[in-house]
Write a protein that holds these residues in place. Structure first.
Motif, PDB file in Angstrom:
ATOM      1  N   ALA A 224       0.829  -1.208   0.000  1.00 54.75           N
ATOM      2  CA  ALA A 224       0.000   0.000   0.000  1.00 54.75           C
ATOM      3  C   ALA A 224       0.863   1.257   0.000  1.00 54.75           C
ATOM      4  CB  ALA A 224      -0.935   0.001   1.209  1.00 54.75           C
ATOM      5  N   ILE A 228       0.310   4.016  -2.892  1.00 58.62           N
ATOM      6  CA  ILE A 228      -0.240   5.338  -2.577  1.00 58.62           C
ATOM      7  C   ILE A 228       0.709   6.445  -3.033  1.00 58.62           C
ATOM      8  CG2 ILE A 228       0.706   5.766  -0.276  1.00 58.62           C
ATOM      9  CD1 ILE A 228      -2.958   6.240  -1.403  1.00 58.62           C
ATOM     10  N   MET A 286      -5.652   7.905   3.096  1.00 55.56           N
ATOM     11  CA  MET A 286      -5.906   7.550   1.702  1.00 55.56           C
ATOM     12  C   MET A 286      -7.139   8.259   1.158  1.00 55.56           C
ATOM     13  SD  MET A 286      -5.203   3.456   1.758  1.00 55.56           S
ATOM     14  CE  MET A 286      -3.734   2.756   2.495  1.00 55.56           C
ATOM     15  N   VAL A 391      -6.795   1.859  -3.921  1.00 55.70           N
ATOM     16  CA  VAL A 391      -5.810   1.426  -2.930  1.00 55.70           C
ATOM     17  C   VAL A 391      -6.449   1.364  -1.542  1.00 55.70           C
ATOM     18  CG1 VAL A 391      -3.613   1.977  -1.804  1.00 55.70           C
ATOM     19  CG2 VAL A 391      -3.878   2.356  -4.258  1.00 55.70           C
ATOM     20  N   PHE A 395      -6.777  -1.992   0.741  1.00 59.39           N
ATOM     21  CA  PHE A 395      -6.167  -2.017   2.062  1.00 59.39           C
ATOM     22  C   PHE A 395      -7.218  -2.360   3.120  1.00 59.39           C
ATOM     23  CE2 PHE A 395      -4.614  -0.022   6.001  1.00 59.39           C
ATOM     24  CZ  PHE A 395      -3.337  -0.567   6.059  1.00 59.39           C
TER      25      PHE A 395
END
Length: 408
Positions: A224, A228, A286, A391, A395
């Motif tokens: 991740a 990201i 995020m 993403v 996650f």
């Protein structure tokens, strides 16, 4: 900590990040307007940061940790950087500019670890003392942005059209020379490993931390962290150019709102972390990335300028809630002898591999939506917004929540 030492280390941090913020924020705008660079060419220049981050562990592990004092290497690297930055100031051709910026980033990126080493070596309680010194780095970055926009007005429409952004390299060269000379006066920070002591290449380069990838949760976090950085690269590479192109006044100065919010949300992070946990904190970070790019896509420099300012201000959540939280998580997962190696591994994953991929993708997307009158910014910004959301969902699905103790 001794007050004199604290002031000296704070000045070191101020100059270190004044140098980075003094040219890197406006780099995309400069390349597009002064060197007529394409999106892919701009991406190629920005990837030099990633190559510098990838090479940095070799400089630290093979040289700084074994043979020379950290403050001396810091001084030499910044003096080399001053020369390279001065050459960039005199360059008006992309093909000539690129080798200089690549060499500069290879010299500069190791200094980020070196200033930390010099600081930690003077601290009895780093957890207590470091943040109050590191904050001067953020202040230095802010000072550089405010000077470019409000003191010199180099990023104004007139300043850009007359090529004044080129002066950022000259100011940075001067600041690099000052820090280079000043570094030799800093407290001695001897090598961590005696030259005669044998150590494996794995130990020297801090690769022992790769064992952490055997932990499923840490592996998901590691992946991740790389992914990201793809939307993060869009901000570094395109934001200043975007704000300038759509007519925002003093774009570089206004972008310092992001650094100011970074300081504010850093104070809120322990509260959020303790109340909602690590997984929710990262998911919030995020989500903030996705939201900020949606705001950029639909905002403008007129009546919807508040959307752009809000997007900039979200930088505190974007950075602190993901990257700082990630550093805390990494520290908790590593054993006592692996903590530095583990942090180096995450830095390599983010500023190295992740940003390398991210800048390449950002350049490709930017070129795809470039037309005769500028760029299709809405389409450009919606791509990283959607990517960040994907993403975040992955996650949320594959990372198992675990309790992490936060130590300020």
């Amino acid at each position: 900590m001794n007050t004199t030492i604290r002031i000296r280390l704070s000045l070191m941090m101020f100059l270190e990040f004044f140098i980075w913020g003094g040219w890197f924020v406006t780099l995309g705008t400069y390349l597009a307007n002064n060197l007529s660079a394409t999106g892919s060419q701009i991406a190629t220049v920005f990837t030099t940061q990633s190559w510098g981050a990838i090479i940095a562990p070799f400089v630290i592990g093979l040289v700084a940790d074994r043979y020379f004092n950290a403050e001396r290497i810091l001084g030499v690297l910044h003096l080399i950087g001053a020369i390279l930055m001065y050459q960039m100031y005199h360059t008006d051709n992309f093909d000539v500019f690129y080798p200089y910026v690549l060499a500069y980033m290879i010299a500069y990126m190791p200094t980020l670890a070196l200033v930390n080493s010099v600081s930690f070596n003077q601290m009895k309680d780093p957890a207590k003392d470091f943040s109050s010194i590191r904050v001067f780095g953020t202040i230095g970055w802010i000072a550089a942005g405010l000077a470019i926009s409000y003191l010199f007005e180099w990023d104004s429409v007139t300043g850009i059209s007359q090529g004044f952004l080129q002066n950022t390299f000259l100011v940075t060269a001067i600041a690099s020379a000052v820090l280079g000379l000043y570094s030799f006066t800093l407290p001695a920070t001897p090598p961590k490993i005696a030259p005669g002591v044998k150590a494996s290449v794995t130990e020297i380069l801090n690769f022992d931390a790769l064992k952490l990838l055997g932990d499923r949760n840490f592996l998901m976090f590691f992946i991740a962290s790389i992914l990201i950085c793809i939307p993060l690269a869009f901000y570094y590479q395109n934001a200043n150019q975007f704000f300038s192109e759509i007519g925002m006044a003093n774009p570089t100065g206004k972008m310092t709102i992001g650094q100011a919010s970074e300081v504010g949300f850093m104070l809120l992070l322990p509260v959020f972390f303790k109340r909602f946990g690590f997984k929710a904190t990262l998911l919030a970070g995020m989500l903030a990335w996705a939201l900020r790019y949606v705001l950029f896509a639909y905002g403008n420099a007129g009546e919807l300028s508040f959307m752009l300012i809000t997007g900039i201000a979200l930088h505190g959540i974007c950075y602190d809630f993901f990257f700082v939280s990630g550093q805390i998580y990494t520290n908790s997962k590593a054993g006592d002898h692996q903590k530095s190696a583990a942090q180096g591994l995450i830095t390599l994953a983010t500023y190295g591999v992740g940003m390398l991929i991210g800048f390449a993708v950002a350049g490709l997307i930017t070129d795809t939506y470039t037309h005769a009158n500028g760029h299709g910014w809405q389409s450009i910004w919606l791509f990283p917004a959607g990517f960040a959301l994907v993403v975040m969902v992955l996650f949320a699905l594959f990372f198992k929540n675990e309790k992490i103790e936060y130590k300020a």
